[in-house]
Design a protein around this motif. Structure first.
Motif, PDB file in Angstrom:
ATOM      1  N   ARG A 160       0.880  -1.114  -0.357  1.00  0.00           N
ATOM      2  CA  ARG A 160       0.059  -0.192  -0.408  1.00  0.00           C
ATOM      3  C   ARG A 160       0.962   1.290  -0.172  1.00  0.00           C
ATOM      4  O   ARG A 160       1.771   1.135   0.661  1.00  0.00           O
ATOM      5  N   ALA A 177      -3.711   3.759   1.747  1.00  0.00           N
ATOM      6  CA  ALA A 177      -4.268   3.116  -0.345  1.00  0.00           C
ATOM      7  C   ALA A 177      -3.940   2.173  -0.079  1.00  0.00           C
ATOM      8  O   ALA A 177      -2.872   1.801  -0.841  1.00  0.00           O
ATOM      9  N   VAL A 181      -5.774  -0.590  -5.632  1.00  0.00           N
ATOM     10  CA  VAL A 181      -7.047   0.285  -5.874  1.00  0.00           C
ATOM     11  C   VAL A 181      -6.516   1.524  -6.688  1.00  0.00           C
ATOM     12  O   VAL A 181      -7.280   2.312  -6.424  1.00  0.00           O
ATOM     13  N   ILE A 182      -5.188   1.754  -6.847  1.00  0.00           N
ATOM     14  CA  ILE A 182      -4.590   3.033  -7.242  1.00  0.00           C
ATOM     15  C   ILE A 182      -5.677   2.605  -8.767  1.00  0.00           C
ATOM     16  O   ILE A 182      -5.372   1.678  -9.705  1.00  0.00           O
ATOM     17  N   GLN A 183      -5.583   4.329  -9.166  1.00  0.00           N
ATOM     18  CA  GLN A 183      -6.231   4.617 -10.905  1.00  0.00           C
ATOM     19  C   GLN A 183      -5.086   5.044 -11.965  1.00  0.00           C
ATOM     20  O   GLN A 183      -4.660   4.568 -13.116  1.00  0.00           O
ATOM     21  N   GLN A 205      -4.182   8.707  -7.844  1.00  0.00           N
ATOM     22  CA  GLN A 205      -5.563   8.663  -7.536  1.00  0.00           C
ATOM     23  C   GLN A 205      -5.799   7.193  -7.443  1.00  0.00           C
ATOM     24  O   GLN A 205      -5.541   6.205  -7.784  1.00  0.00           O
ATOM     25  N   THR A 206      -7.412   6.973  -6.283  1.00  0.00           N
ATOM     26  CA  THR A 206      -7.349   5.504  -6.570  1.00  0.00           C
ATOM     27  C   THR A 206      -9.076   5.237  -6.151  1.00  0.00           C
ATOM     28  O   THR A 206      -9.806   6.661  -5.998  1.00  0.00           O
ATOM     29  N   SER A 208     -10.505   4.099  -3.431  1.00  0.00           N
ATOM     30  CA  SER A 208     -10.819   3.741  -1.761  1.00  0.00           C
ATOM     31  C   SER A 208     -11.954   4.827  -1.775  1.00  0.00           C
ATOM     32  O   SER A 208     -12.139   5.539  -1.875  1.00  0.00           O
ATOM     33  N   GLN A 212      -7.608  10.452  -3.528  1.00  0.00           N
ATOM     34  CA  GLN A 212      -6.800  10.738  -4.038  1.00  0.00           C
ATOM     35  C   GLN A 212      -5.314  11.377  -2.461  1.00  0.00           C
ATOM     36  O   GLN A 212      -5.187  10.743  -1.027  1.00  0.00           O
ATOM     37  N   ARG A 232       1.899  -1.932  -9.091  1.00  0.00           N
ATOM     38  CA  ARG A 232       0.169  -2.416 -10.205  1.00  0.00           C
ATOM     39  C   ARG A 232       1.084  -2.858 -11.208  1.00  0.00           C
ATOM     40  O   ARG A 232      -0.366  -4.058 -11.013  1.00  0.00           O
TER      41      ARG A 232
END
Length: 244
Positions: A160, A177, A181-183, A205-206, A208, A212, A232
């Motif tokens: 995380r 985070a 779940v990191i976008q 950006q996440t 969750s 952010q 990732r």
């Protein structure tokens, strides 16, 4: 009891000792002179890490560095089992120049006051006490600013992202985070100082509850982004935070 006359032949009623060690034929006990095999101790398996990430981030040795790669003496209370700290990053050291400059100016305030004869009417003992309190206040101000910089850290682990901030060492802010779940990850470097000293902001950006996580004024923002992307893309990365 009938015994065999030939020592090379074992009589049917003789007990057979099954042993891999040389045996004393008179006592039928293992020989003390036989060297025992020493099996080497099993090596502890180290946690798996992605060597590519360390190649991207490089290496640091000083605990006071703003960019700590695979720190050995760094830890935080919320760390989970089998969680490895890959990177601990603070704000770039150049952000400390502002409060350092203010602290230096504060050291000259008593001299300026003496030149203006503002406290001339007070006894010398009172003037000494006032100067002493002012220097103590200056030290506390500078020390508190240093501790804020030292303990406000952004942490990248194999599971995380963690953001830890302290406010006057009393209030603690903790945000996290999972890697899964990191976008999106982006960075920005602004100004002459940011470009010259290579520090900027990393925006994560996440998906969750915390939308952010922002790494402000951190050194080597591009390396941080590449390390996060490498995590990732790990095959065992999951929304709950995978292990490398």
């Amino acid at each position: 009891m009938n015994r065999s006359k030939d020592l090379d032949i074992i009589a049917p009623d003789d007990p057979i000792l099954e042993t891999t060690e040389p045996t004393n034929i008179f006592t039928k006990e293992p020989s003390k002179d036989f060297p025992k095999k020493n099996h080497p101790p099993k090596k502890e398996e180290k946690p798996q890490t992605n060597q590519k990430i360390y190649d991207i981030l490089g290496h640091t040795k000083s605990p006071f560095s703003a960019f700590l790669v695979n720190p050995k003496i760094f830890d935080f209370t919320e760390r989970q089992d089998k969680e490895v700290v890959i990177l601990a990053v603070r704000s770039h050291w150049i952000v400390n120049l502002k409060w350092i400059f203010i602290a230096i100016l504060m050291l000259f305030v008593p001299n300026i006051v003496d030149m203006l004869d503002t406290l001339k009417s007070l006894p010398n003992s009172y003037q000494f006490i006032l100067h002493l309190f002012w220097y103590l206040f200056t030290f506390i101000y500078a020390f508190e600013k240093f501790l804020d910089w030292y303990f406000d850290v952004y942490i990248l682990t194999n599971k995380r992202l963690v953001d830890i901030k302290f406010n006057i060492l009393i209030n603690k802010h903790f945000a996290e985070a999972d890697i899964g779940v990191i976008q999106d990850v982006s960075s920005s470097v602004r100004g002459v100082l940011g470009t010259f000293f290579n520090f900027g902001t990393v925006l994560v950006q996440t998906a969750s509850e915390i939308n952010q996580i922002i790494f402000k004024n951190v050194p080597n923002p591009e390396r941080i982004i590449k390390a996060i992307q490498e995590l990732r893309n790990a095959p065992n990365c999951s929304p709950k935070g995978g292990e490398l």
